[in-house]
Design a protein around this motif. Structure first.
Motif, PDB file in Angstrom:
ATOM      1  N   UNK A 147      -7.838  29.171 -12.773  1.00 50.80           N
ATOM      2  CA  UNK A 147      -6.450  28.827 -13.140  1.00 50.80           C
ATOM      3  C   UNK A 147      -5.863  29.900 -14.054  1.00 50.80           C
ATOM      4  N   UNK A 148      -6.659  30.378 -15.012  1.00 53.97           N
ATOM      5  CA  UNK A 148      -6.199  31.455 -15.898  1.00 53.97           C
ATOM      6  C   UNK A 148      -5.826  32.691 -15.068  1.00 53.97           C
ATOM      7  N   UNK A 184     -14.371  17.499 -25.944  1.00 59.34           N
ATOM      8  CA  UNK A 184     -13.631  16.298 -26.312  1.00 59.34           C
ATOM      9  C   UNK A 184     -12.381  16.530 -27.137  1.00 59.34           C
ATOM     10  N   UNK A 185     -12.170  17.751 -27.612  1.00 53.63           N
ATOM     11  CA  UNK A 185     -10.991  18.039 -28.436  1.00 53.63           C
ATOM     12  C   UNK A 185      -9.856  18.564 -27.554  1.00 53.63           C
ATOM     13  N   UNK A 186      -8.651  18.078 -27.778  1.00 48.54           N
ATOM     14  CA  UNK A 186      -7.503  18.555 -26.998  1.00 48.54           C
ATOM     15  C   UNK A 186      -7.194  20.002 -27.371  1.00 48.54           C
ATOM     16  N   UNK A 187      -7.164  20.871 -26.372  1.00 42.70           N
ATOM     17  CA  UNK A 187      -6.898  22.290 -26.617  1.00 42.70           C
ATOM     18  C   UNK A 187      -5.574  22.674 -25.978  1.00 42.70           C
ATOM     19  N   UNK A 188      -4.716  23.342 -26.740  1.00 44.29           N
ATOM     20  CA  UNK A 188      -3.480  23.910 -26.197  1.00 44.29           C
ATOM     21  C   UNK A 188      -3.682  25.422 -26.173  1.00 44.29           C
ATOM     22  N   UNK A 189      -3.738  25.978 -24.971  1.00 43.51           N
ATOM     23  CA  UNK A 189      -4.103  27.381 -24.809  1.00 43.51           C
ATOM     24  C   UNK A 189      -2.928  28.173 -24.232  1.00 43.51           C
ATOM     25  N   UNK A 190      -2.208  28.936 -25.076  1.00 46.31           N
ATOM     26  CA  UNK A 190      -1.083  29.736 -24.566  1.00 46.31           C
ATOM     27  C   UNK A 190      -1.591  30.986 -23.863  1.00 46.31           C
ATOM     28  N   UNK A 191      -1.002  31.274 -22.717  1.00 49.49           N
ATOM     29  CA  UNK A 191      -1.360  32.504 -22.003  1.00 49.49           C
ATOM     30  C   UNK A 191      -0.107  33.042 -21.312  1.00 49.49           C
ATOM     31  N   UNK A 192       0.430  34.111 -21.829  1.00 57.08           N
ATOM     32  CA  UNK A 192       1.595  34.807 -21.268  1.00 57.08           C
ATOM     33  C   UNK A 192       2.763  33.864 -20.965  1.00 57.08           C
ATOM     34  N   UNK A 206       2.873  30.623 -20.879  1.00 55.18           N
ATOM     35  CA  UNK A 206       2.521  29.319 -20.306  1.00 55.18           C
ATOM     36  C   UNK A 206       1.502  28.666 -21.229  1.00 55.18           C
ATOM     37  N   UNK A 207       1.596  27.350 -21.412  1.00 50.32           N
ATOM     38  CA  UNK A 207       0.607  26.640 -22.238  1.00 50.32           C
ATOM     39  C   UNK A 207      -0.238  25.758 -21.339  1.00 50.32           C
ATOM     40  N   UNK A 208      -1.539  25.963 -21.405  1.00 52.61           N
ATOM     41  CA  UNK A 208      -2.462  25.125 -20.641  1.00 52.61           C
ATOM     42  C   UNK A 208      -3.037  24.077 -21.586  1.00 52.61           C
ATOM     43  N   UNK A 209      -3.020  22.818 -21.155  1.00 53.96           N
ATOM     44  CA  UNK A 209      -3.608  21.764 -21.966  1.00 53.96           C
ATOM     45  C   UNK A 209      -4.942  21.368 -21.344  1.00 53.96           C
ATOM     46  N   UNK A 210      -5.982  21.445 -22.161  1.00 53.30           N
ATOM     47  CA  UNK A 210      -7.327  21.161 -21.674  1.00 53.30           C
ATOM     48  C   UNK A 210      -8.041  20.287 -22.689  1.00 53.30           C
ATOM     49  N   UNK A 211      -8.668  19.234 -22.206  1.00 48.69           N
ATOM     50  CA  UNK A 211      -9.655  18.527 -23.032  1.00 48.69           C
ATOM     51  C   UNK A 211     -10.963  18.743 -22.293  1.00 48.69           C
ATOM     52  N   UNK A 219       4.565  17.274 -20.808  1.00 50.67           N
ATOM     53  CA  UNK A 219       5.245  18.284 -21.626  1.00 50.67           C
ATOM     54  C   UNK A 219       4.524  19.630 -21.625  1.00 50.67           C
ATOM     55  N   UNK A 220       3.484  19.742 -20.851  1.00 52.79           N
ATOM     56  CA  UNK A 220       2.671  20.960 -20.858  1.00 52.79           C
ATOM     57  C   UNK A 220       2.847  21.693 -19.529  1.00 52.79           C
ATOM     58  N   UNK A 221       2.834  23.032 -19.581  1.00 54.11           N
ATOM     59  CA  UNK A 221       3.078  23.828 -18.380  1.00 54.11           C
ATOM     60  C   UNK A 221       2.009  23.622 -17.310  1.00 54.11           C
ATOM     61  N   UNK A 222       0.743  23.668 -17.718  1.00 49.07           N
ATOM     62  CA  UNK A 222      -0.361  23.536 -16.760  1.00 49.07           C
ATOM     63  C   UNK A 222      -1.353  22.513 -17.308  1.00 49.07           C
ATOM     64  N   UNK A 223      -1.676  21.501 -16.498  1.00 47.82           N
ATOM     65  CA  UNK A 223      -2.629  20.475 -16.920  1.00 47.82           C
ATOM     66  C   UNK A 223      -3.906  20.620 -16.106  1.00 47.82           C
TER      67      UNK A 223
END
Length: 578
Positions: free
Chosen positions: A171-172, A204-212, A214-219, A228-232
């Motif tokens: 995905x990245x 188990x921790x919610x991660x908000x990972x910005x990349x160029x 776009x924000x990817x939300x990953x737990x 509300x997140x660009x990529x789930x």
């Protein structure tokens, strides 16, 4: 043939890359506000990023390694060069994504990110870092370009990591690779700087990972949804299981047995995408049990283990190989189990089901798709799951839903198999009352195969599984496999650490100061040194002790030292930790 990637012959691969760091790569103080050094955040996720291009004279060449200080041996660079391009017969036009895995060079200093190792401890065993291997996540582009001598633009952007987060890294790459091919290195530098600001991959921790932008939300390892997140990402590691098993789902239970038993297995596919997805799906099918043998989602004739894995002077090793080169049909025809698949169909399209065929019928890679083996499964085929999946096909059930059904089926099958083993191994643990603070922790009882087999009559898989067959035979075979060896070593280590932790807790409950009053100074000093060693061991091995145990033990040590003469106090306070 024009448009196809040619593999250079011999040692044509260029192994000394052109290093380009980009501006700001050596600024040492950036990121220290978080208590981390520059690139520590990046190193928690990736080892490095490589760009592999095609040079008319040199063949495949590593053009860029980023960040600049990333270390790869010449052997590792060579492996990356060859594994980052499809074989010439694949004819992959456009954009292709796939994954490979290669052995870390011997002699390389193991350098797992020490600040983040304790997160790895909390992961499921099949998602832990493997210090002996690297994963390569590839985004390959091949398009016509008349301005180039060869007539084609051919380049791969490759993420090198120790983390088996297949879906996440693909995905990245989808986010950054297309723009990288247009904007080149400044864009890559900016993307790497974004990764360096990511928080650690904490389970188990919610991660908000910005990349160029776009924000990817990953737990990690937990599913969720957020508009509300660009990529789930509902998963970081899973592949589309049903798509991969679709051509062979009639034989999925037999393939589960082959993977469980660590049997040598080859997947022959038309492209690296198909080979890597299928190999990863096979490894995934025995989850939550870890596949402890080697597996190569994409393997080429240039791989440094090619001779080791294709020799006929010894039995094929316990490994799953994904290949695309027709040469392997000849080289590996002595292997006992071969899956030949055609093009994987898009979601919704179902390929013709392949048959189980005799190995002698496999002459070339052009042979018809099928499972070529003489293996006779131990268990009877579960017709219920086949009917359920066939019904889903007829009703045009989405591939994702079919994957959920198939994954649950494999999970229940694996759990039914492993629960009796877990129950027996738990019985090898000494009783808690046998733990004395003044003696070494007791040993685990020995694993006795015949004793385990006797337990199956009353507490075997028949309690949780409807599947009939020779379960005893399957267990006997499994106990001789690398997967059992790896699983039992892991469980034995966990249980030994539990005994050490219980021993520590027993020590903490004692009145150690009273004990010292009844013993000599020499014995008291010996006790302090042993207790300090216990603390060091607990910290080093991250023993599963209660939160307050370590603090209690430190308090005990301090109290004992303060009761000793001053000259001894000074020496003991300087020795080790308190």
């Amino acid at each position: 043939m024009p448009g196809r990637v040619s593999q250079p012959q011999g040692n044509a691969c260029k192994t000394t890359p052109r290093l380009r760091s980009g501006k700001g790569a050596s600024t040492p103080n950036e990121g220290r506000g978080r208590g981390l050094l520059r690139w520590d955040g990046f190193s928690a996720w990736l080892h490095c990023v490589c760009v592999v291009g095609f040079d008319l004279e040199l063949g495949q060449a590593v053009e860029v390694i980023y960040p600049q200080h990333s270390k790869l041996t010449d052997k590792e660079k060579t492996n990356i060069c060859y594994l980052s391009f499809p074989d010439s017969n694949s004819g992959c036009l456009g954009d292709t994504q796939f994954c490979f895995r290669f052995r870390q060079s011997s002699g390389r200093r193991v350098s797992l990110h020490c600040l983040l190792d304790h997160y790895d401890k909390d992961l499921p065993v099949y998602l832990k870092k493997d210090p002996a291997y690297f994963y390569g996540y590839v985004y390959f582009r091949q398009v016509r370009d008349k301005s180039l001598k060869r007539g084609y633009f051919q380049k791969s952007l490759v993420l090198i990591s120790k983390l088996p987060y297949i879906h996440f890294f693909h995905t990245v790459l989808k986010q950054i690779a297309p723009e990288y091919f247009e904007k080149s290195e400044p864009y890559l530098e900016a993307a790497c700087n974004d990764v360096d600001r990511w928080p650690a991959p904490v389970p188990g921790k919610t991660l908000h990972l910005p990349i160029m932008g776009v924000v990817m939300k990953v737990i990690p390892f937990i599913s969720f949804a957020d508009t509300h997140i660009s990529v789930i990402l509902p998963t970081v590691h899973e592949v589309d299981l049903f798509r991969c098993f679709c051509p062979v789902f009639l034989h999925s239970q037999m393939l589960w047995e082959l993977v469980l038993l660590g049997e040598p297995l080859v997947v022959m596919a038309p492209s690296p995408s198909e080979s890597s997805e299928t190999v990863l799906a096979l490894v995934n099918c025995i989850s939550p049990l870890k596949y402890f043998s080697d597996f190569r989602p994409y393997f080429t004739i240039h791989d440094s283990e090619f001779k080791e894995y294709t020799t006929r002077t010894q039995a094929p090793p316990s490994v799953i190989l994904g290949v695309t080169n027709p040469f392997f049909a000849k080289t590996l025809q002595h292997w006992p189990h071969i899956i030949r698949i055609g093009d994987l169909k898009p979601a919704g399209e179902i390929p013709k089901q392949v048959k189980v065929k005799k190995l002698k019928n496999l002459k070339t890679l052009d042979s018809k798709p099928g499972v070529y083996t003489s293996y006779k499964p131990y268990l009877n085929r579960d017709e219920e799951i086949i009917k359920q999946l066939q019904k889903g096909v007829q009703q045009k059930r989405p591939s994702e839903a079919q994957s959920v059904i198939l994954r649950r089926y494999f999970l229940e099958l694996t759990q039914s198999f492993i629960i009796p083993l877990e129950r027996y191994v738990a019985s090898l643990m000494p009783l808690q009352k046998s733990i004395s603070p003044w003696k070494s922790p007791p040993q685990l009882r020995q694993f006795l195969p015949e004793e385990f087999m006797k337990t199956l009559e009353k507490t075997g898989p028949q309690l949780t599984s409807r599947i009939k067959g020779d379960w005893i035979g399957l267990y006997r075979h499994f106990l001789k496999s690398p997967n059992f060896d790896g699983w039992f070593k892991t469980r034995r280590k966990e249980m030994t650490q539990k005994l050490e932790a219980l021993h520590l807790e027993a020590l903490c409950e004692e009145d150690l100061l009273l004990w010292t009053q009844k013993h000599t100074e020499v014995e008291t000093v010996d006790l302090v040194l042993k207790l300090k060693n216990k603390l060091l061991q607990a910290d080093r091995e991250r023993l599963p002790v209660k939160p307050d145990t370590m603090e209690k033990l430190r308090t005990h040590i301090d109290a004992i030292i303060l009761a000793l003469p001053e000259d001894l106090q000074g020496i003991l306070l300087k020795t080790g930790m308190t």
